[in-house]
Structures are given as structure tokens and as C-alpha cells.
Design an enzyme around this catalytic site. Structure first.
Site, PDB file in Angstrom:
ATOM      1  CB  CYS A   4     116.855  29.419 -24.735  1.00  0.00           C
ATOM      2  SG  CYS A   4     116.553  30.970 -23.396  1.00  0.00           S
ATOM      3  N   GLY A  93     105.055  42.048 -22.269  1.00  0.00           N
ATOM      4  CA  GLY A  93     106.038  42.545 -22.813  1.00  0.00           C
ATOM      5  C   GLY A  93     107.447  41.789 -22.840  1.00  0.00           C
ATOM      6  CG  HIS A 100     114.907  38.595 -18.598  1.00  0.00           C
ATOM      7  ND1 HIS A 100     114.216  37.681 -19.498  1.00  0.00           N
ATOM      8  CD2 HIS A 100     114.789  39.733 -19.171  1.00  0.00           C
ATOM      9  CE1 HIS A 100     113.288  38.255 -20.351  1.00  0.00           C
ATOM     10  NE2 HIS A 100     113.558  39.549 -20.263  1.00  0.00           N
TER      11      HIS A 100
HETATM   12  P1  5GP Z   1     112.121  41.534 -22.105  1.00  0.00           P
HETATM   13  O1  5GP Z   1     111.633  42.256 -23.172  1.00  0.00           O
HETATM   14  O2  5GP Z   1     112.298  40.074 -22.630  1.00  0.00           O
HETATM   15  O3  5GP Z   1     111.891  41.673 -20.864  1.00  0.00           O
HETATM   16  O4  5GP Z   1     114.023  41.977 -22.237  1.00  0.00           O
HETATM   17  C1  5GP Z   1     114.768  41.299 -22.847  1.00  0.00           C
HETATM   18  C2  5GP Z   1     116.019  41.989 -22.789  1.00  0.00           C
HETATM   19  O5  5GP Z   1     117.042  41.234 -23.396  1.00  0.00           O
HETATM   20  C3  5GP Z   1     115.883  43.572 -23.595  1.00  0.00           C
HETATM   21  O6  5GP Z   1     115.994  44.498 -22.579  1.00  0.00           O
HETATM   22  C4  5GP Z   1     117.019  43.242 -24.545  1.00  0.00           C
HETATM   23  O7  5GP Z   1     117.781  44.466 -24.980  1.00  0.00           O
HETATM   24  C5  5GP Z   1     117.870  42.299 -23.924  1.00  0.00           C
HETATM   25  N1  5GP Z   1     118.596  41.410 -24.980  1.00  0.00           N
HETATM   26  C6  5GP Z   1     118.332  41.011 -26.202  1.00  0.00           C
HETATM   27  N2  5GP Z   1     119.316  40.328 -26.877  1.00  0.00           N
HETATM   28  C7  5GP Z   1     120.458  40.346 -26.134  1.00  0.00           C
HETATM   29  C8  5GP Z   1     121.772  39.988 -26.158  1.00  0.00           C
HETATM   30  O8  5GP Z   1     121.854  39.482 -27.212  1.00  0.00           O
HETATM   31  N3  5GP Z   1     122.512  40.352 -25.297  1.00  0.00           N
HETATM   32  C9  5GP Z   1     122.031  40.854 -24.465  1.00  0.00           C
HETATM   33  N4  5GP Z   1     122.958  41.236 -23.316  1.00  0.00           N
HETATM   34  N5  5GP Z   1     120.972  41.659 -24.120  1.00  0.00           N
HETATM   35  C10 5GP Z   1     120.089  41.098 -25.062  1.00  0.00           C
HETATM   36 ZN    ZN Z   2     117.074  29.368 -21.665  1.00  0.00          ZN
END
Ligand code: 5GP
Ligand code: ZN
Length: 109
Positions: A4, A93, A100
Site C-alpha cells: 500500500c 474514482g 483518505h
Molecule cells: P484518490 O483518487 O484515490 O481519491 O486520490 C489519491 C490521491 O493521492 C491523488 O490526489 C494523488 O495525487 C495522490 N497521490 C498519489 N500518489 C501520491 C504520492 O506518492 N504522494 C502524495 N503525496 N500523494 C500521492
Molecule cells: Zn495502507
């Protein structure tokens, strides 16, 4: 959780810009910000998504909202307002399967 991404960020195996941390919760800036302020607030316990919250874990959600309000005050966007987004599952999405809360602020959304 070994594979993860956010568990790796919690463990410090992947660097991040941390803005808040306690025993249960971590907040860090999103790597691809969609607003002048865009950070993520996560439980340190691996919970895959909002749909995976089990009995007894509701407290962590309440705590996360308290931390969001505390950070909004500290960072000065509490008055102007902000948006909290939780994407859940494929159709929601969600790309990273570790619960998070996106917090966006700093412009009219
Ligand atoms: P989701 O689409 O799952 O709701 O959001 C995932 C978020 O994690 C996205 O806004 C993406 O920019 C962020 N994200 C993905 N990989 C990383 C990372 O390695 N570091 C950080 N700080 N944010 C990340
Ligand atoms: Zn996790």
C-alpha cells in the site's frame, strides 16, 4: 499493508510533505494539488476505503474531522471555507486503496 502506497508513506519508506501527525492520523500534501491548498488526511491503520470501516472504527472518522478543522484554523482557511472529498471504490474514482480524506482550499471551488 506491504503493497500500500500510503502505508509506505506512513512508514517513511516514501517521502511526503507531512503537515500533521499523531499516533492515529497523518496529514500530508497531495503530490498533484488540485487547489492552492490540497492535502490528504489518513488513518495510520490500514483501512482500504470508506466501505471497509468496521464496527469500532467510527471514532477514527470523527477524529479525522476534528483534525481537519484544527488544520483549517491553523492554516487560515477556516473562515473562507474548504471542501472535503472521499472517493470510494472504482466507480467513486478511488485510486489509492487506503482510506483518505482530500481537503481542498485556497480558491473558489
Ligand atoms: P484518490 O483518487 O484515490 O481519491 O486520490 C489519491 C490521491 O493521492 C491523488 O490526489 C494523488 O495525487 C495522490 N497521490 C498519489 N500518489 C501520491 C504520492 O506518492 N504522494 C502524495 N503525496 N500523494 C500521492
Ligand atoms: Zn495502507
Amino acid at each position: 499493508m506491504e503493497d500500500c502506497l500510503f502505508c509506505k508513506i506512513i512508514k517513511g519508506e516514501i517521502p511526503s510533505e507531512k503537515i500533521y501527525e499523531d499516533d492515529d492520523i497523518l496529514a500530508f500534501n497531495d503530490i498533484n494539488p488540485l487547489a492552492p491548498i490540497h492535502f490528504l488526511v489518513i488513518p495510520k491503520k490500514h483501512i482500504a476505503s470508506l466501505a471497509h470501516i468496521e464496527a469500532g472504527e467510527e471514532q477514527i472518522i470523527a477524529k479525522i474531522y476534528n483534525i481537519i478543522n484544527k488544520l483549517a484554523e491553523e492554516k487560515g482557511f477556516k473562515e473562507k471555507g474548504y471542501r472535503v472529498i472521499v472517493n470510494c471504490g472504482e466507480d467513486g474514482g478511488q485510486e489509492v486503496m487506503h482510506l483518505h480524506f482530500h481537503v481542498l482550499a485556497g480558491k473558489k471551488l
